[in-house]
Design a protein around this motif. Sequence first.
Motif, short mmCIF file in Angstrom:
data_model
loop_
_atom_site.label_atom_id
_atom_site.label_comp_id
_atom_site.label_asym_id
_atom_site.label_seq_id
_atom_site.Cartn_x
_atom_site.Cartn_y
_atom_site.Cartn_z
N HIS A 148 0.82 -1.22 0.00
CA HIS A 148 0.00 0.00 0.00
C HIS A 148 0.85 1.26 0.00
O HIS A 148 0.82 2.04 -0.94
CB HIS A 148 -0.94 0.01 1.21
N VAL A 149 1.61 1.48 1.06
CA VAL A 149 2.29 2.76 1.24
C VAL A 149 3.33 3.00 0.15
O VAL A 149 3.33 4.07 -0.48
CB VAL A 149 2.94 2.85 2.63
N ILE A 150 4.20 2.06 -0.10
CA ILE A 150 5.26 2.28 -1.09
C ILE A 150 4.70 2.50 -2.49
O ILE A 150 4.99 3.52 -3.12
CB ILE A 150 6.29 1.13 -1.06
N PRO A 151 3.87 1.59 -3.03
CA PRO A 151 3.39 1.81 -4.40
C PRO A 151 2.50 3.04 -4.55
O PRO A 151 2.61 3.78 -5.53
CB PRO A 151 2.64 0.52 -4.74
N LEU A 152 1.61 3.29 -3.58
CA LEU A 152 0.70 4.42 -3.71
C LEU A 152 1.41 5.75 -3.44
O LEU A 152 1.03 6.78 -4.01
CB LEU A 152 -0.50 4.25 -2.78
N SER A 153 2.44 5.73 -2.58
CA SER A 153 3.24 6.95 -2.39
C SER A 153 3.99 7.30 -3.67
O SER A 153 4.15 8.49 -4.00
CB SER A 153 4.24 6.75 -1.24
N LEU A 154 4.44 6.29 -4.39
CA LEU A 154 5.12 6.53 -5.66
C LEU A 154 4.17 7.08 -6.72
O LEU A 154 4.62 7.56 -7.76
CB LEU A 154 5.77 5.24 -6.16
N LEU A 155 2.86 7.03 -6.44
CA LEU A 155 1.86 7.62 -7.34
C LEU A 155 1.40 8.98 -6.82
O LEU A 155 0.44 9.54 -7.33
CB LEU A 155 0.67 6.68 -7.49
N GLY A 156 2.08 9.49 -5.78
CA GLY A 156 1.83 10.85 -5.33
C GLY A 156 0.94 10.99 -4.11
O GLY A 156 0.74 12.10 -3.62
N PHE A 157 0.39 9.90 -3.58
CA PHE A 157 -0.49 9.97 -2.42
C PHE A 157 0.35 9.94 -1.14
O PHE A 157 1.26 9.13 -1.01
CB PHE A 157 -1.48 8.81 -2.42
N ASP A 158 0.02 10.83 -0.18
CA ASP A 158 0.79 10.85 1.05
C ASP A 158 0.34 9.68 1.93
O ASP A 158 -0.78 9.19 1.82
CB ASP A 158 0.63 12.18 1.79
#
Length: 311
Positions: A148-158
Amino acid sequence: MTEIQESLRTLAHISVYVTWIIFSLAVVEAVVLKYVLKQEYDLAGAACSFSLKIVRVFSQSIPLLVTVPIGYWLSRHPIVDLSNYGAMSYLLLFIGYEFGFYFRHRFAHQTRWFWISHQVHHSANHLNLSVAFRVSVGEILMGAMLFHVIPLSLLGFDPITILGAAAIGGAIALWNHSTWIGKLGPLEGILSTPSAHRVHHARNPEYIGEKEGANFGALTVIFDRIFGTYMPERDDIKIEYGLVEPIRSNNPVTISFHLFKKAWIDLRQARSVGEVLSYLTSKPSDPWPPVRTDGVRYNKTTFIEDNQLGR
């Protein structure tokens, strides 16, 4: 107060609200089922589930101190920023969360390393709303970070938005841990309904199959349909809940660590790093000790012919 500290405080508030909502509804269900409708209800099992949640609430701050800073840094350096598209961003976040949850949940059933922690959620020999509380401390770091955190953070979501969405999604998914809600017609095969999730918690061989389970989605079963892991509830099979090898204890320590103990005993039989990695990444149902290149299995300190093990 720094931005990260403020974000952690916000996430803590969301977590507390969600926890109280789930707890209140689970208690109401218990009272109605046991004392109003006079149905069988496992109070000891529910108490165990609540205690496991309390442990997680007080221990999850440590992995969050790792998860949130990493997520913030990655969200400042995204591969592509999908967080600035208004309402569309929320839809993209939902799809990304569902996709990550599906594979996290599927790997949790199909690899020993993840199953050792995830089995806590499946250890109850019953199904009711309290089971939503029966979660492992370890999953928040292994699962949330990787899927969750790593892939979605790489898409710009905090990370606070990601973990907040996960907490809200967990509250919404509470309803599917019920046995008193029947099939919901056209919603079956689309949403993760109580019927679909009952199949997921079943230990019947017909439901587990070769893929170590079915219906891995969070709020929908769309990715189950895409990747071939969707299975409807059958009227001709009475669902049995719990682990394939049921654990009868309601001791939170026993439930949390019995597979760690088994893994330690098994891994002492490994003869190489490769066998250790194979053990941790193979299916929980795969036989152990492994078959060696000479056609025999290794069992503790002696070699035993493969056909003598009765597997």
